[in-house]
Design an enzyme around this catalytic site. Structure first.
Site, PDB file in Angstrom:
ATOM      1  N   ASP A   1       0.799  -1.228   0.000  1.00 52.00           N
ATOM      2  CA  ASP A   1       0.000   0.000   0.000  1.00 52.00           C
ATOM      3  C   ASP A   1       0.833   1.279   0.000  1.00 52.00           C
ATOM      4  OD1 ASP A   1       1.037  -0.080   2.558  1.00 52.00           O
ATOM      5  OD2 ASP A   1      -0.885  -0.110   3.595  1.00 52.00           O
ATOM      6  N   HIS A   2       2.121   1.178   0.329  1.00 46.52           N
ATOM      7  CA  HIS A   2       2.966   2.369   0.452  1.00 46.52           C
ATOM      8  C   HIS A   2       3.664   2.731  -0.859  1.00 46.52           C
ATOM      9  CE1 HIS A   2       2.288   2.269   4.722  1.00 46.52           C
ATOM     10  NE2 HIS A   2       3.230   3.149   4.985  1.00 46.52           N
TER      11      HIS A   2
ATOM     12  N   ASP B   1       3.966  -1.202  11.302  1.00 46.37           N
ATOM     13  CA  ASP B   1       3.524   0.138  10.926  1.00 46.37           C
ATOM     14  C   ASP B   1       2.994   0.786  12.191  1.00 46.37           C
ATOM     15  OD1 ASP B   1       2.558   1.801   8.210  1.00 46.37           O
ATOM     16  OD2 ASP B   1       1.400   2.226  10.018  1.00 46.37           O
TER      17      ASP B   1
ATOM     18  N   ARG C   1       0.229  12.862   9.740  1.00 47.40           N
ATOM     19  CA  ARG C   1       1.405  13.631  10.156  1.00 47.40           C
ATOM     20  C   ARG C   1       1.631  14.804   9.220  1.00 47.40           C
ATOM     21  NH1 ARG C   1       4.309   7.892  11.016  1.00 47.40           N
ATOM     22  NH2 ARG C   1       3.643   7.583  13.171  1.00 47.40           N
TER      23      ARG C   1
ATOM     24  N   SER D   1       7.155   7.200  12.700  1.00 45.32           N
ATOM     25  CA  SER D   1       6.993   5.910  12.040  1.00 45.32           C
ATOM     26  C   SER D   1       7.667   4.783  12.810  1.00 45.32           C
ATOM     27  CB  SER D   1       7.583   5.989  10.628  1.00 45.32           C
ATOM     28  OG  SER D   1       7.706   4.711  10.060  1.00 45.32           O
TER      29      SER D   1
ATOM     30  N   ARG E   1       9.280   2.549  11.236  1.00 45.24           N
ATOM     31  CA  ARG E   1      10.257   1.972  10.316  1.00 45.24           C
ATOM     32  C   ARG E   1      11.596   1.718  11.006  1.00 45.24           C
ATOM     33  NH1 ARG E   1      10.534   7.596   7.937  1.00 45.24           N
ATOM     34  NH2 ARG E   1       8.437   7.165   7.235  1.00 45.24           N
TER      35      ARG E   1
END
Length: 645
Positions: free
Chosen positions: A64-65, A119, A379, A539, A541
């Site tokens: 989706d990213h 996520d 964000r 995030s 990540r």
């Protein structure tokens, strides 16, 4: 004494520890999710563990990213993810099916279960009565391997809701009100649990929006009860058998209670450039708006877009404003069309994009120079939009569409009667782009396809007996993972190539950081990073820890750390220490040499604080806010070294 919803779910999943606040616990994970910006690395880590098949009840890999296929890299990673899913027993959500949190809420979220996702907005599923937590990819890989998730038992803050939302005020405004009250670090070490008579006035998509944005407060997760509203949502999704009622006991006690009468709220906006810079829309109204985007995992549901469609059925988009819409899922699109709402969006002047994250993570949709952009995203960190400087406001779908049709920031209450929105009793369901796991015998015959940009993980060395290094960068408060490891269309395609993505560490703050770090590493000196409060917010990540580790970062000194980033640092053998005296932050400078003699011994013996020698400046004292397990991982140099020496 009775239990809260969060306590009930955590207690039934406890593997280690108790509900005593502030103590280490481990919980069993029922479900996992990954998305393609973090998933490729997570599955490389899963492969390194050496497990033949996932051991969760359900795991899903979403794309989706990174939907822009400007060269081979994203397409190769998507093929890698699909073949990995087929090989190891994982559901695969294909590109175009939708944003992971929206699709998971629709098709997989289940009350009373635990979900761990790579996520940070995984808590979205808390709107359906789950304990859903965002984490780094390595923690998710461990959960897929059947290992429990380790954390510190959070305090539970009850948000007592009364009243009913006024017209033109929605769930986004609830979250923005809390952000203004708690700030981006007010939820650290806490679970936000919503209770009270106002809860029944909120649909599951409303609840999911609020739970999603608890992430921006630093909360471990957010959770709503599972009640008749939840049952109706699951029934509409054809999953009523997944329903379980989970309510707080009448005598449940919260560590803190926040009172909120929903009827007192007004439309709010987070002004540039932080989600907690909240003001009433009425105070900032009248500013020209060049771009409006409605989407993201927080506000792309059918409920949100039906409101937008009704407004566009009355008024067209202003000639000087561009309105873009990123639907949350294929299901949302099909139901919009069936309800004759999709045509209203198009006819009213909206530009419709595919279902995905897109501009929310800087993957396109950059605003014009010196222009105001209103977004229903999560964000508005500086430059995250792809334009510098940027002027991004975070608002509700109501405020967004009102501003799009007026051409200036507009209080949506000016539009008159609020449209009546009803969700279908039965959604149109289409799981064509959801690929189920293969049976074991077929899965073992699957060949995993790896493109040239997919690079195996390097080995990470254990912590040395003594640590010597140099402070290479000094940053301020609320530094985000975007500052450390930027997102966007240029950098995110490198996520499966650690040497390549490492070239961009701190690039927005110091373009030469990676070169200087590698030079220090070659000299045998550790790289040290100095930060302020809430270091590493944003995030989940793990590249914001993994890439610095590749460059030789072994020590991060800060006034305080954000939860997920701290866990990621530990997982990759970077020692996070907290200044005993915050004033020492001002004493330290870039270029200072540091020595930590006997660091390995101190960690092994359970020291709670140590002294760091700074030649020419004396010593500073720092706290080791680490569990026994944290220390074991840092000593080994990486969590993978502990699991598979």
């Amino acid at each position: 004494m009775g239990l809260t919803v969060a306590e009930k779910i955590i207690e039934r999943h406890l593997v280690k520890g108790s509900l005593r606040r502030g103590e280490p616990i481990a919980i069993r994970i029922d479900q996992t999710l990954t998305q393609d910006a973090t998933g490729t690395m997570a599955y490389l880590e899963f492969e390194a563990i050496g497990i033949d098949r996932v051991r969760t009840e359900l795991s899903v890999s979403y794309v989706d990213h990174n939907l822009l296929q400007t060269d081979f890299r994203n397409a190769d990673d998507h093929r890698f993810l699909q073949t990995v899913a087929a090989r190891y027993g994982i559901w695969f959500s294909r590109p175009g099916n939708g944003i992971c949190h929206q699709v998971h809420l629709e098709r997989f979220a289940r009350p009373g279960k635990t979900l761990l996702g790579s996520d940070s907005h995984t808590p979205t599923a808390g709107g359906c009565g789950m304990i859903a937590i965002g984490a780094g990819g390595l923690d998710v890989a461990m959960a897929m391997a059947g290992e429990p998730f380790h954390l510190i038992m959070p305090r539970i803050v009850g948000v007592h809701l009364t009243g009913k939302l006024p017209p033109w005020v929605s769930a986004r405004d609830v979250a923005l009100w809390l952000l203004g009250k708690l700030t981006v670090k007010g939820g650290l070490g806490k679970i936000l649990e919503y209770f009270g008579p106002g809860v029944k006035e909120l649909s599951v998509p409303d609840r999911a929006t609020i739970a999603n944005l608890g992430t921006e407060m630093g909360a471990t997760t957010s959770v709503f009860p599972s009640d008749e509203v939840t049952r109706a949502w699951l029934r509409a999704q054809g999953r009523e058998e997944d329903f379980e009622e989970i309510l707080p006991d009448e005598d449940a006690r919260y560590d803190e209670v926040i009172e909120l009468d929903l009827s007192t709220l007004e439309p709010l906006a987070a002004c540039p450039s932080s989600p907690d810079n909240v003001k009433p829309v009425a105070e900032i109204a009248g500013r020209p708006v060049a771009q409006v985007i409605i989407g993201s995992c927080a506000n792309s549901s059918l409920r949100d877009l039906l409101v937008v469609a009704e407004v566009l059925g009355r008024y067209p988009v202003h000639r000087d404003t561009c309105l873009e819409i990123n639907p949350g899922s294929l299901q949302v699109v099909e139901n919009l069309e069936a309800l004759s709402a999709f045509r209203k969006l198009v006819h009213g002047g909206a530009r419709i994009h595919q279902s995905g994250c897109l501009g929310c993570i800087g993957m396109g949709q950059a605003p014009p120079t010196e222009a105001v952009s209103l977004r229903t995203f999560t964000r508005n960190f500086p430059g995250r939009s792809g334009t510098r400087p940027d002027y991004v406001y975070l608002v509700s779908p109501e405020t967004a569409v009102a501003s799009a049709v007026r051409g200036v920031i507009t209080d949506p209450r000016e539009l008159g009667d609020y449209p009546e929105i009803r969700l279908p009793e039965r959604f149109i369901l289409n799981d064509t782009l959801l690929v189920p796991p293969l049976p074991d015998d077929e899965a073992r015959r699957v060949e995993i396809i790896r493109g040239p940009n997919i690079v195996p993980l390097p080995k990470f060395d254990p912590l040395p007996e003594d640590l010597e290094g140099e402070i290479l960068i000094k940053v301020g408060d609320n530094i985000t993972t975007d500052h450390i490891m930027p997102a966007g269309a240029k950098i995110l395609p490198l996520r499966s190539n650690l040497p390549a993505i490492s070239e961009h560490v701190f690039s927005a703050l110091d373009p030469e950081f990676s070169k200087k770090a590698l030079a220090l590493k070659e000299k045998g000196r550790a790289v040290v990073v100095l930060g302020g409060e809430n270091y590493g917010q944003g995030s989940s990540r793990e590249h914001a820890a993994l890439a610095p580790r590749y460059l030789g970062v072994r020590l991060k000194i800060a006034k305080s750390f954000a939860r997920i980033h701290k866990a990621n640092l530990i997982n990759f053998g970077i020692l996070p220490v907290v200044l005993e005296d915050p004033a020492d932050y001002d004493r330290l400078s870039v270029g200072d040499r540091i020595r930590v003699p006997g660091i390995r011994k101190a960690l092994s013996e359970g020291a709670e604080s140590i002294h760091i020698e700074v030649p020419g400046k004396g010593e500073i004292q720092v706290r080791l806010e680490l569990t026994t397990r944290d220390r074991e991982i840092i000593l080994a140099g990486c969590l993978l070294n502990v699991v598979k020496p």
